[in-house]
Design a protein around this motif. Structure first.
Motif, PDB file in Angstrom:
ATOM      1  N   ALA A   1       9.960 -25.015  35.958  1.00 48.62           N
ATOM      2  CA  ALA A   1       9.671 -26.454  35.977  1.00 48.62           C
ATOM      3  C   ALA A   1       8.438 -26.770  35.138  1.00 48.62           C
ATOM      4  CB  ALA A   1       9.474 -26.927  37.416  1.00 48.62           C
ATOM      5  N   VAL A   2       7.434 -25.931  35.235  1.00 53.46           N
ATOM      6  CA  VAL A   2       6.217 -26.132  34.437  1.00 53.46           C
ATOM      7  C   VAL A   2       6.534 -26.014  32.949  1.00 53.46           C
ATOM      8  CG1 VAL A   2       4.027 -25.071  33.807  1.00 53.46           C
ATOM      9  CG2 VAL A   2       4.569 -25.463  36.208  1.00 53.46           C
ATOM     10  N   ALA A   3       7.257 -24.974  32.576  1.00 46.84           N
ATOM     11  CA  ALA A   3       7.583 -24.763  31.169  1.00 46.84           C
ATOM     12  C   ALA A   3       8.413 -25.912  30.616  1.00 46.84           C
ATOM     13  CB  ALA A   3       8.328 -23.442  30.996  1.00 46.84           C
ATOM     14  N   LEU A   4       9.409 -26.354  31.380  1.00 48.76           N
ATOM     15  CA  LEU A   4      10.267 -27.446  30.922  1.00 48.76           C
ATOM     16  C   LEU A   4       9.493 -28.753  30.818  1.00 48.76           C
ATOM     17  CD1 LEU A   4      13.172 -28.019  30.085  1.00 48.76           C
ATOM     18  CD2 LEU A   4      13.672 -28.620  32.463  1.00 48.76           C
ATOM     19  N   THR A   5       8.597 -28.992  31.747  1.00 49.35           N
ATOM     20  CA  THR A   5       7.769 -30.206  31.690  1.00 49.35           C
ATOM     21  C   THR A   5       6.891 -30.208  30.448  1.00 49.35           C
ATOM     22  OG1 THR A   5       7.747 -30.405  34.106  1.00 49.35           O
ATOM     23  CG2 THR A   5       5.997 -31.534  32.900  1.00 49.35           C
ATOM     24  N   LEU A   6       6.275 -29.078  30.160  1.00 50.27           N
ATOM     25  CA  LEU A   6       5.412 -28.996  28.978  1.00 50.27           C
ATOM     26  C   LEU A   6       6.211 -29.187  27.705  1.00 50.27           C
ATOM     27  CD1 LEU A   6       3.084 -26.030  29.978  1.00 50.27           C
ATOM     28  CD2 LEU A   6       2.456 -28.437  29.765  1.00 50.27           C
ATOM     29  N   ARG A   7       7.445 -28.693  27.682  1.00 50.17           N
ATOM     30  CA  ARG A   7       8.269 -28.812  26.488  1.00 50.17           C
ATOM     31  C   ARG A   7       8.843 -30.220  26.346  1.00 50.17           C
ATOM     32  NH1 ARG A   7      11.365 -25.462  22.876  1.00 50.17           N
ATOM     33  NH2 ARG A   7      12.532 -26.962  21.610  1.00 50.17           N
ATOM     34  N   ALA A   8       9.487 -30.731  27.391  1.00 48.19           N
ATOM     35  CA  ALA A   8      10.210 -31.987  27.296  1.00 48.19           C
ATOM     36  C   ALA A   8       9.320 -33.210  27.439  1.00 48.19           C
ATOM     37  CB  ALA A   8      11.311 -32.033  28.360  1.00 48.19           C
ATOM     38  N   VAL A   9       8.372 -33.161  28.350  1.00 45.00           N
ATOM     39  CA  VAL A   9       7.498 -34.324  28.573  1.00 45.00           C
ATOM     40  C   VAL A   9       6.206 -34.197  27.775  1.00 45.00           C
ATOM     41  CG1 VAL A   9       6.373 -35.749  30.313  1.00 45.00           C
ATOM     42  CG2 VAL A   9       8.459 -34.517  30.899  1.00 45.00           C
ATOM     43  N   GLY A  10       5.666 -32.978  27.716  1.00 45.53           N
ATOM     44  CA  GLY A  10       4.418 -32.780  26.990  1.00 45.53           C
ATOM     45  C   GLY A  10       4.587 -32.677  25.493  1.00 45.53           C
ATOM     46  N   GLY A  11       5.801 -32.345  25.038  1.00 50.79           N
ATOM     47  CA  GLY A  11       6.031 -32.254  23.608  1.00 50.79           C
ATOM     48  C   GLY A  11       5.452 -31.011  22.963  1.00 50.79           C
ATOM     49  N   LEU A  12       5.107 -29.996  23.747  1.00 56.21           N
ATOM     50  CA  LEU A  12       4.570 -28.763  23.185  1.00 56.21           C
ATOM     51  C   LEU A  12       5.702 -27.893  22.652  1.00 56.21           C
ATOM     52  CD1 LEU A  12       1.925 -27.742  25.882  1.00 56.21           C
ATOM     53  CD2 LEU A  12       1.607 -29.138  23.848  1.00 56.21           C
ATOM     54  N   THR A  13       5.404 -27.066  21.692  1.00 57.85           N
ATOM     55  CA  THR A  13       6.397 -26.145  21.169  1.00 57.85           C
ATOM     56  C   THR A  13       6.515 -24.936  22.096  1.00 57.85           C
ATOM     57  OG1 THR A  13       4.825 -24.859  19.842  1.00 57.85           O
ATOM     58  CG2 THR A  13       5.785 -26.830  18.818  1.00 57.85           C
ATOM     59  N   THR A  14       7.622 -24.233  21.955  1.00 55.71           N
ATOM     60  CA  THR A  14       7.803 -23.022  22.759  1.00 55.71           C
ATOM     61  C   THR A  14       6.694 -22.018  22.477  1.00 55.71           C
ATOM     62  OG1 THR A  14      10.199 -23.358  22.738  1.00 55.71           O
ATOM     63  CG2 THR A  14       9.408 -21.155  23.313  1.00 55.71           C
ATOM     64  N   ARG A  15       6.303 -21.919  21.218  1.00 54.52           N
ATOM     65  CA  ARG A  15       5.230 -20.990  20.858  1.00 54.52           C
ATOM     66  C   ARG A  15       3.928 -21.364  21.548  1.00 54.52           C
ATOM     67  NH1 ARG A  15       4.283 -19.420  14.688  1.00 54.52           N
ATOM     68  NH2 ARG A  15       6.247 -18.375  15.193  1.00 54.52           N
ATOM     69  N   GLN A  16       3.590 -22.649  21.567  1.00 53.63           N
ATOM     70  CA  GLN A  16       2.357 -23.084  22.219  1.00 53.63           C
ATOM     71  C   GLN A  16       2.382 -22.766  23.714  1.00 53.63           C
ATOM     72  OE1 GLN A  16       2.584 -27.202  20.864  1.00 53.63           O
ATOM     73  NE2 GLN A  16       0.621 -26.955  19.806  1.00 53.63           N
ATOM     74  N   ILE A  17       3.511 -23.014  24.358  1.00 58.52           N
ATOM     75  CA  ILE A  17       3.612 -22.758  25.797  1.00 58.52           C
ATOM     76  C   ILE A  17       3.512 -21.264  26.069  1.00 58.52           C
ATOM     77  CG2 ILE A  17       5.051 -23.054  27.849  1.00 58.52           C
ATOM     78  CD1 ILE A  17       6.371 -25.436  26.380  1.00 58.52           C
ATOM     79  N   ALA A  18       4.168 -20.467  25.230  1.00 59.98           N
ATOM     80  CA  ALA A  18       4.118 -19.015  25.407  1.00 59.98           C
ATOM     81  C   ALA A  18       2.694 -18.498  25.269  1.00 59.98           C
ATOM     82  CB  ALA A  18       5.032 -18.341  24.387  1.00 59.98           C
ATOM     83  N   ARG A  19       1.978 -18.995  24.278  1.00 60.52           N
ATOM     84  CA  ARG A  19       0.586 -18.570  24.090  1.00 60.52           C
ATOM     85  C   ARG A  19      -0.284 -18.990  25.264  1.00 60.52           C
ATOM     86  NH1 ARG A  19      -0.502 -19.964  17.647  1.00 60.52           N
ATOM     87  NH2 ARG A  19       0.692 -18.191  16.801  1.00 60.52           N
ATOM     88  N   ALA A  20      -0.027 -20.180  25.792  1.00 61.06           N
ATOM     89  CA  ALA A  20      -0.824 -20.657  26.925  1.00 61.06           C
ATOM     90  C   ALA A  20      -0.622 -19.782  28.151  1.00 61.06           C
ATOM     91  CB  ALA A  20      -0.460 -22.108  27.243  1.00 61.06           C
ATOM     92  N   TYR A  21       0.601 -19.280  28.331  1.00 61.96           N
ATOM     93  CA  TYR A  21       0.895 -18.453  29.501  1.00 61.96           C
ATOM     94  C   TYR A  21       0.859 -16.961  29.199  1.00 61.96           C
ATOM     95  CZ  TYR A  21       1.883 -22.448  32.387  1.00 61.96           C
ATOM     96  OH  TYR A  21       1.742 -23.610  33.113  1.00 61.96           O
ATOM     97  N   LEU A  22       0.436 -16.635  27.980  1.00 59.50           N
ATOM     98  CA  LEU A  22       0.240 -15.237  27.585  1.00 59.50           C
ATOM     99  C   LEU A  22       1.503 -14.395  27.769  1.00 59.50           C
ATOM    100  CD1 LEU A  22      -3.317 -14.717  29.147  1.00 59.50           C
ATOM    101  CD2 LEU A  22      -2.747 -15.457  26.825  1.00 59.50           C
ATOM    102  N   VAL A  23       2.644 -14.957  27.368  1.00 58.90           N
ATOM    103  CA  VAL A  23       3.902 -14.221  27.402  1.00 58.90           C
ATOM    104  C   VAL A  23       4.525 -14.285  26.019  1.00 58.90           C
ATOM    105  CG1 VAL A  23       4.293 -14.735  29.839  1.00 58.90           C
ATOM    106  CG2 VAL A  23       5.272 -16.239  28.096  1.00 58.90           C
TER     107      VAL A  23
END
Length: 387
Positions: free
Chosen positions: A111-133
């Motif tokens: 849910a967090v990842a999807l929210t950041l992508r769909a509502v936050g507009g972040l890229t998958t790469r940005q989200i991955a870096r933020a969560y260190l995965v």
């Protein structure tokens, strides 16, 4: 290129496509394609209606993809007609998008990842870096989440409490990689508060602002943690504190108390104290009583034991602590602190060492290890835990 504008438009554009009949996964892919096209085109040909441009391009990409897939011929026949050109409707379905991304069928991390992508507009790469995965891992997580919610109807009311929990999870991740998740969570809650008049939304926003106001003072130059009582209050952001307190007061005036408002009230009392010694611990205990009534959380009981120890003395805090399960996260750290305040350095040193071993983060482990070492250095050799 105004990246902030693109990110702010992303959720409403996605919501429009879903409202028109696109399934969530296909709509999200189409919006991402439109954003890439905007980055390419807009610097030379900026549109007069950025949102309308994105909707048009994304919808065309969705139709192109739909037509290309034989398995979706039925959907194509239902959505083949392109809406007539004209101004984009002012109706904003972004709120429903928040609910969709926080759907109960999703795990909290999805849910967090999807929210950041769909509502936050972040890229998958940005989200991955933020969560260190790895990026591939995050891409799979987001793809699974999109498939999960693709069949969910978009016209049903959602649960705001679930949305707020997801956004609070985002905030608690803080900062890592190239994305400041705490700041991103505040931006998203501001956006939610602008379209959803609910005292708990305001309470969460106030709580985030009050915590974020102390951010600069939380770590020393070497990166080590600085406890609240030792923080330089001159570095706290007074403008954020004032805004948070004003939002909280307006929410509390509506007399619909919730857990985020209660947490914000505790944070406001800390922010209001000129020094750690002047903190109104009696009132903080009262707010913990309210929070405990609302949540029944054992973690709240643990934090309340600290507040009781400050208000009524360490022995009173230890008495409260004795009623709790000692397997609770950070229980040894709280016990160590209260035993030190009660004058039992030997027990405190042992508990700090135990807490360091169980610490969930490297920063906490280092801080607790230093506390244990500080006390051990003052003890006679025969009383040190490692002897």
């Amino acid at each position: 290129m105004d990246e902030a504008l693109l990110r702010s438009l992303t959720p409403s554009v996605l919501a429009i496509l879903v409202r028109r009949g696109a399934d969530f996964a296909a709509a999200e892919d189409a919006v991402q394609d439109a954003l890439v096209e905007a980055v390419r085109v807009w610097p030379d040909e900026p549109p007069r209606d950025p949102k309308g441009w994105l909707v048009t391009v994304a919808w065309r990409r969705f139709l192109d993809t739909t037509r290309a897939e034989l398995s979706r011929r039925r959907r194509e026949s239902a959505t083949d007609e392109e809406p007539a050109p004209g101004p984009t409707p002012a109706v904003d379905d972004t709120l429903q998008l928040y609910f969709l991304c926080a759907h109960p069928s999703l795990t909290p991390s999805s849910a967090v990842a999807l929210t950041l992508r769909a509502v936050g507009g972040l890229t998958t790469r940005q989200i991955a870096r933020a969560y260190l995965v790895p990026e591939a891992t995050m891409a799979q997580r987001i793809s699974r989440a999109k498939r999960t919610v693709s069949g969910v109807r978009f016209d049903r009311p959602g649960d705001v409490a679930t949305v707020l929990r997801v956004l609070y999870l985002v905030f608690n991740e803080g900062y890592s990689g190239d994305v400041d998740l705490a700041a991103e969570a505040i931006r998203l809650v501001r956006h939610l508060a602008a379209g959803y008049d609910h005292p708990e939304v305001a309470g969460l926003l106030a709580l985030m602002l009050l915590h974020h106001a102390r951010r600069a003072s939380r770590t020393a130059p070497d990166g080590s943690l600085v406890p609240l009582a030792e923080q330089d209050r001159g570095r706290w952001d007074t403008m954020l504190i004032a805004e948070g307190v004003a939002i909280l007061q307006a929410a509390l005036a509506r007399d619909r108390l919730g857990e985020y408002q209660a947490q914000a009230a505790i944070a406001a009392l800390h922010a209001d104290a000129p020094t750690a010694e002047e903190t109104d611990w009696v009132q903080i205990v009262e707010w913990y009583d309210e929070l405990l009534r609302l949540t029944g959380s054992p973690i709240v009981r643990l934090n309340r034991a600290v507040a009781v120890g400050e208000a009524d003395g360490p022995h009173a805090g230890l008495a409260e602590l004795a009623t709790l399960d000692d397997s609770l996260p950070r229980h040894p750290a709280v016990a160590a602190y209260l035993h030190e305040r009660a004058g039992d350095a030997t027990t405190a040193a042992r508990l700090y060492a135990e807490a360091a071993y169980k610490a969930p983060t490297l920063a906490e482990r280092d801080h607790l290890t230093r506390q244990a070492a500080r006390l051990n250095s003052r003890l006679p050799l025969r009383e040190r835990p490692d002897r």
